[in-house]
Design an enzyme around this catalytic site. Structure first.
Site, PDB file in Angstrom:
ATOM      1  N   LYS A  77       1.099  -1.219   0.147  1.00  0.00           N
ATOM      2  CA  LYS A  77      -0.160  -0.312  -0.364  1.00  0.00           C
ATOM      3  C   LYS A  77       1.047   1.132  -0.106  1.00  0.00           C
ATOM      4  O   LYS A  77       1.898   1.331   0.638  1.00  0.00           O
ATOM      5  CB  LYS A  77      -0.740   0.216   1.331  1.00  0.00           C
ATOM      6  CG  LYS A  77      -1.806   1.081   1.383  1.00  0.00           C
ATOM      7  CD  LYS A  77      -2.420   0.924   2.809  1.00  0.00           C
ATOM      8  CE  LYS A  77      -3.621   2.271   2.788  1.00  0.00           C
ATOM      9  NZ  LYS A  77      -4.476   2.089   3.845  1.00  0.00           N
ATOM     10  N   SER A 152      -9.661   2.081   3.718  1.00  0.00           N
ATOM     11  CA  SER A 152      -9.336   2.594   2.970  1.00  0.00           C
ATOM     12  C   SER A 152      -8.185   2.010   1.930  1.00  0.00           C
ATOM     13  O   SER A 152      -7.020   2.518   0.537  1.00  0.00           O
ATOM     14  CB  SER A 152      -7.639   4.079   3.343  1.00  0.00           C
ATOM     15  OG  SER A 152      -6.930   3.179   4.276  1.00  0.00           O
ATOM     16  N   SER A 176     -10.241  -0.824   7.621  1.00  0.00           N
ATOM     17  CA  SER A 176      -9.318  -0.612   6.343  1.00  0.00           C
ATOM     18  C   SER A 176      -8.414  -1.812   5.925  1.00  0.00           C
ATOM     19  O   SER A 176      -8.033  -1.125   4.426  1.00  0.00           O
ATOM     20  CB  SER A 176      -7.873   1.105   6.208  1.00  0.00           C
ATOM     21  OG  SER A 176      -9.075   2.008   6.628  1.00  0.00           O
TER      22      SER A 176
END
Length: 479
Positions: A77, A152, A176
């Protein structure tokens, strides 16, 4: 076609000469290129990954054991640092920034033989529940491209969902990792707070953030957790406890059925989708039939969980993001001004997106002199009560289960004008972050609209062993 069900199967094939690391890299690069429209990746290290794979193939010996993650393709990420590679938190504020060091988790992956294949799109500074708040555009759910993948860590979830890599690392501040895993029909693990070092993880809310793992099977998730867990001199909040052998624990499944609790208010909540409620209740009956003791508990604080979470996390965010002023860190405005305050305003207004600005403003408000005690102090008191409640529950039960989310993946743009509805989507996941316990979302069900959804399991602090074992048992039970 290159595909193996587990990392263990992949390693067996490598040692038997049935495939190579180069073939694996080429397969995943081809998949990523074919799915560019999903917007899951911000950057792919194709040449670098192929070079690393070729080196591994050349050095590999059939009579030598492989490193735990030898040749395993992993995505990061875009909030996890990788030395000499760009990391931007999917924000214009850090556009073009190149990391000067490795996150501890990244370094442990590399030391274990992993190949980092690229950085993945996410909500800006990990703030969002849909991956619609990236400065580089929305990520699309591979199962239905009109729907969000969750946030996210949406890019990291889609990368695993669409077979772009074997494992992804995301970050989980309030769900997330688990929420996008639920929306995408894969496994998403948030370890307990401190199990994995946060060194090199761009901060959103420091007392909540935790690096998490996406995978398609529980064995690979357990192996990755074992590799990246452990003490770290660079992180004073990391756990000093020895790291259990999570992989071996999965092979010792002779423990008796567990005592499991669920919160009545969670299943009776008016915002819970009827199909998700029915599936969860049906699974509880199945567990009972298998000998598990599953009992309801009263949870009168449920309505306070989301507001408590947003008061505390936005307060921490406003503090953490204050460093991005255009002088020391972050985007620097080129508009002419002789006033330092105006310069700060211009740089931050240009660099941050709408959702990040919203949370900074809310956080600054709850920390202001006139409202600190009314909001921030009160939220800290609620957090303490939740921790006490958690200790009481785990004195009698081995795990807590709940839906992961109140509704399946919604359509892109559907909730953009309803921030309250989007915030309430975190109602079941933020509890684990508030109290610091490990939690996981496992894919068990399919909604009548065709989209997947899962079940969340939570265990006591530092008890990821039970969490992984229960996950394996539940997944087998649902087959």
């Amino acid at each position: 076609m290159f595909r193996f069900s587990t990392i263990k199967d992949y390693h067996t094939a490598l040692q038997n000469g049935q495939t190579t690391c180069v073939e694996a890299v080429r397969f995943y690069i081809d998949r990523i290129q074919a799915d560019q429209h999903l917007n899951a990746w911000l950057e792919v290290y194709a040449e670098e990954a192929l070079a690393a794979a070729a080196s591994m193939d050349k050095e590999r010996s059939s009579n030598q054991p492989l490193l735990p993650l030898h040749g395993v393709l992993i995505g990061l990420k875009d909030v996890i640092c990788y030395k000499d590679h760009r990391v931007s938190a999917s924000s214009r504020m850090l556009d073009g920034f190149v990391s000067v060091y490795n996150a501890t988790a990244t370094q442990k992956l590399l030391d274990a033989g992993a190949i980092i294949i690229g950085r993945q799109n996410c909500d800006e500074f990990a703030m969002g529940s849909s991956n619609e708040h990236s400065a580089y555009g929305s990520v699309k759910n591979a199962l239905d491209e009109t729907r969000v993948p969750g946030g996210s860590s949406g890019g990291s979830a889609v990368a695993v969902q669409a077979d772009h890599c074997m494992i992804s690392l995301g970050s989980d501040t309030g769900g997330s990792v688990r929420q996008p895993a639920d929306f995408c029909g894969i496994i998403g693990l948030k370890p307990g707070y401190g199990r994995i070092s946060r060194y090199g993880l761009i901060a959103y809310a420091s007392s909540f953030d935790q690096i998490g793992i996406f995978g398609k099977n529980i064995q690979d998730v357990a192996l990755t957790l074992q590799v990246i867990s452990g003490a770290d001199a660079f992180d004073s909040t990391v756990s000093q406890l020895p790291v259990p052998d999570f992989t071996a624990a999965l092979n010792k499944m002779d423990d008796p059925p567990k005592r499991i609790a669920y919160f009545k208010e969670a299943l009776d909540h008016p915002g819970l989708d009827p199909a998700i409620k029915a599936a969860t209740e049906g699974f509880i009956k199945k567990l009972t039939a298998q000998g598990y003791i599953v009992e309801p508990l009263d949870f009168e604080l449920l309505e306070y969980v989301v507001p408590t979470y947003y008061v505390l996390t936005t307060a921490e965010a406003s503090s953490n993001l204050s460093r991005y002023d255009g002088v020391r860190f972050g985007h620097r405005s080129t508009q002419p001004t002789d006033d330092l305050t105006d310069f700060y305003k211009l740089s931050r207004s240009e660099g941050f997106g709408k959702e990040v600005k919203r949370r900074i403003m809310l956080g600054s408000f709850v920390l202001s002199a006139g409202y600190y005690d009314a909001y921030f102090t009160k939220a800290q008191q609620v957090r303490r009560k939740l921790q006490q409640l958690t200790a009481t529950v785990f004195s009698s039960y081995d795990a807590i289960i709940s839906p992961t989310v109140p509704a399946p993946a919604y359509r892109i743009g559907e909730l953009q004008n309803d921030q309250l509805a989007m915030f309430l989507g975190d109602i079941y996941t933020v509890f684990a972050n508030l109290v610091g316990i490990p939690a996981i979302s496992i894919p068990l069900f399919k909604h009548p609209n065709g989209m997947p959804f899962g079940l969340q399991i939570m265990t006591s602090q530092d008890d990821e062993v039970s969490l992984l074992r229960l996950s394996k048992q539940f997944l087998e039970l649902s087959e």
